[in-house]
Design an enzyme around this catalytic site. Structure first.
Site, mmCIF file in Angstrom:
data_model
loop_
_atom_site.group_PDB
_atom_site.id
_atom_site.type_symbol
_atom_site.label_atom_id
_atom_site.label_comp_id
_atom_site.label_asym_id
_atom_site.label_seq_id
_atom_site.Cartn_x
_atom_site.Cartn_y
_atom_site.Cartn_z
ATOM 1 C CB ALA A 103 38.893 40.412 34.231
ATOM 2 N N GLY A 104 39.550 40.472 37.337
ATOM 3 C CA GLY A 104 39.959 39.743 38.529
ATOM 4 C C GLY A 104 40.262 40.661 39.687
ATOM 5 C CB THR A 127 34.799 36.633 35.658
ATOM 6 O OG1 THR A 127 36.008 36.603 34.918
ATOM 7 C CG2 THR A 127 33.744 35.872 34.935
ATOM 8 C CG ASN A 152 43.091 33.387 41.227
ATOM 9 O OD1 ASN A 152 41.913 33.041 41.189
ATOM 10 N ND2 ASN A 152 43.765 33.766 40.130
ATOM 11 C CG PHE A 156 34.001 32.649 37.348
ATOM 12 C CD1 PHE A 156 35.251 33.192 37.093
ATOM 13 C CD2 PHE A 156 33.363 31.969 36.326
ATOM 14 C CE1 PHE A 156 35.851 33.067 35.840
ATOM 15 C CE2 PHE A 156 33.947 31.827 35.073
ATOM 16 C CZ PHE A 156 35.194 32.373 34.826
ATOM 17 C CG ASN A 184 36.287 38.475 32.135
ATOM 18 O OD1 ASN A 184 35.695 37.443 32.403
ATOM 19 N ND2 ASN A 184 37.510 38.505 31.634
ATOM 20 C CB VAL A 216 35.586 29.774 27.581
ATOM 21 C CG1 VAL A 216 34.132 30.169 27.394
ATOM 22 C CG2 VAL A 216 36.428 30.241 26.393
ATOM 23 C CB SER A 218 38.747 30.905 34.809
ATOM 24 O OG SER A 218 39.021 30.586 36.166
ATOM 25 N N PRO A 219 40.963 28.428 35.024
ATOM 26 C CG PRO A 219 43.019 28.285 36.162
ATOM 27 C CD PRO A 219 42.141 29.253 35.408
ATOM 28 C CG ASN A 220 40.788 29.010 39.517
ATOM 29 O OD1 ASN A 220 41.578 28.098 39.722
ATOM 30 N ND2 ASN A 220 41.174 30.267 39.357
ATOM 31 C CB THR A 221 34.649 27.545 36.672
ATOM 32 O OG1 THR A 221 34.613 28.720 37.486
ATOM 33 C CG2 THR A 221 33.228 27.023 36.495
ATOM 34 C CE LYS A 258 42.010 36.767 30.958
ATOM 35 N NZ LYS A 258 41.823 37.650 32.126
ATOM 36 C CB SER A 288 47.136 33.735 28.152
ATOM 37 O OG SER A 288 48.154 33.792 29.149
ATOM 38 C CG ASN A 289 42.305 33.260 32.581
ATOM 39 O OD1 ASN A 289 42.708 33.487 33.719
ATOM 40 N ND2 ASN A 289 41.022 33.300 32.246
#
Length: 406
Positions: A103-104, A127, A152, A156, A184, A216, A218-221, A258, A288-289
């Site tokens: 994904a991405g 996602t 990155n 989302f 995703n 749940v 991603s470090p970006n949200t 994930k 992993s993410n």
């Protein structure tokens, strides 16, 4: 106007016409030659000419162009024939190979057919968030070229459920497409009810997806990774499972969770406790993410950029975590391994650590579309050379080797 002037004008018109014709013929000949070259020497063309040019562009621009190339099926169609030892079962389906696109890349399900052309065994889109959102401000993607890595902080960016649903329905209506496609799922940045966003995703995409992913990690949200907390995760997965049970069709659509590579061992144990509960099971894990750690890239001038790091610097940690989750679950929950895969050898490591399937993304940015065939060919060769007959034979065979050394 005198005759000489008319003659001069006629000569200029004639010369212009000749030049125009010459240009058309030359351009046409060039296109033909380029077409033949592309047909006969796709690999050399992409690696020698296309990829270096693409890497001169801003990272996000290159990403958009790559999606467009796959959307309009302008990338080379893979000529590699998957060996039988790559054939892998997937929840009642048979994958031609265990290599998927993470994904991405195709966030809005625009490029599925083109990605299938490249030879991926399965494709994960997203996602996807319930309502369309722009994501984080630009610039938000950075190439760490010396490390073959990417940071990155997209956040989302998504066209939303309905736009993606329409594309997937159209894809499913085609008689010539039978690929495995996962969706995703994420939450909107400004949502008042994060759990409700995931529940809605299950209801919308359950009928058209081959598997769903609860992202749940991603470090970006802001606040998203908090949902990996034991109590919050239990509540989330319980409601997700209830939503799946309530589907009119495809009630057994597999659900994957994930995970972040930045979890501690205690965090992982809590997650295993949650997913073993009758009320909140999952059918698989994605490990992993991206990571917020900057281990292995500290000297890179871009290391200070916020966001998730992917590529080779993440490889060892993701493989280690695959082995940890494989051991903690007793090898009973299928794992999709992702993080730093750039070769068949990398894929083999993930599989012998405990992954049943492997995903690629960052390496594709640096190597181009022919990477997929290269990974499969090397993986197939390794399986045979090391005395195995299938991917399944390899899964988890050396998991303890990748566990953290005490």
């Amino acid at each position: 106007m005198d005759q000489d002037h008319l003659n001069n004008a006629a000569r200029k018109t004639w010369k212009f016409g000749r030049l125009r014709s010459l240009f058309i013929v030359t351009a046409g000949a060039t296109a033909v030659v380029a077409g033949l070259t592309a047909y006969k020497k796709q690999e050399q063309m992409f690696r020698t000419f296309v990829m270096p040019v693409v890497r001169l562009l801003p990272a996000e621009t290159s990403h958009h162009l790559a999606v467009l190339a796959c959307k309009y099926r302008m990338c080379p169609v893979s000529q590699y024939q998957d060996d039988i030892n790559l054939h892998t079962p997937f929840f009642g389906r048979l994958l031609s190979n265990p290599i998927g696109i993470a994904a991405g890349f195709d966030k809005n399900a625009e490029a599925v057919s083109g990605l299938r052309d490249l030879g991926f065994g399965f494709i994960e889109v997203g996602t996807v968030t319930p309502v369309a959102q722009e994501g984080n401000p630009k610039p938000r993607v950075f190439r760490l070229s010396n490390d073959r890595a990417i940071i990155n902080r997209y956040g989302f960016n998504s066209e939303g459920h309905q736009a993606v649903l329409q594309r997937l329905r159209l894809l499913r209506s085609r008689e010539d497409f039978n690929g495995v496609v996962g969706v995703n799922l994420g939450r909107n940045k400004s949502t008042m009810s994060p759990i409700a966003d995931y529940v809605q995703g299950v209801r919308v995409f359950g009928p058209v997806a081959d598997y769903l992913v609860i992202n749940v990690s991603s470090p970006n949200t802001k606040g998203l990774r908090d949902m990996q907390n034991k109590d919050k995760l239990a509540e989330l997965l319980e409601q997700v499972n209830n939503a799946r049970s309530g589907l009119d069709t495809n009630k057994k659509v597999p659900i994957f969770l994930k995970l972040s590579p930045d979890l501690s061992l205690d965090d992982m144990k809590d997650i295993v406790w949650v997913i073993k509960r009758k009320q909140s099971p999952v059918d698989g894990l994605i490990v992993s993410n991206t990571t917020v750690s900057r281990k292995n890239v500290e000297s890179n001038e871009l290391a200070s950029q916020e966001g998730g790091l992917s590529g080779p610097p993440l490889k060892a940690r993701s493989t280690e975590m695959i082995a940890q989750m494989y051991e903690l679950t007793g090898g009973k929950i299928p794992i999709i391994g992702v993080g730093g895969v750039a070769s068949g050898y990398d894929a083999y490591e993930k599989i012998e650590a405990g992954a049943s399937y492997v995903q690629v993304y960052t390496a594709l940015v640096y190597e181009g579309p022919n990477l997929v065939a290269d990974i499969k060919a090397e993986l197939s060769s390794l399986i045979t050379q090391l005395g195995h007959t299938s991917v399944q034979d390899v899964v988890g065979t050396n998991s303890k080797f990748y566990l953290p050394k005490k």
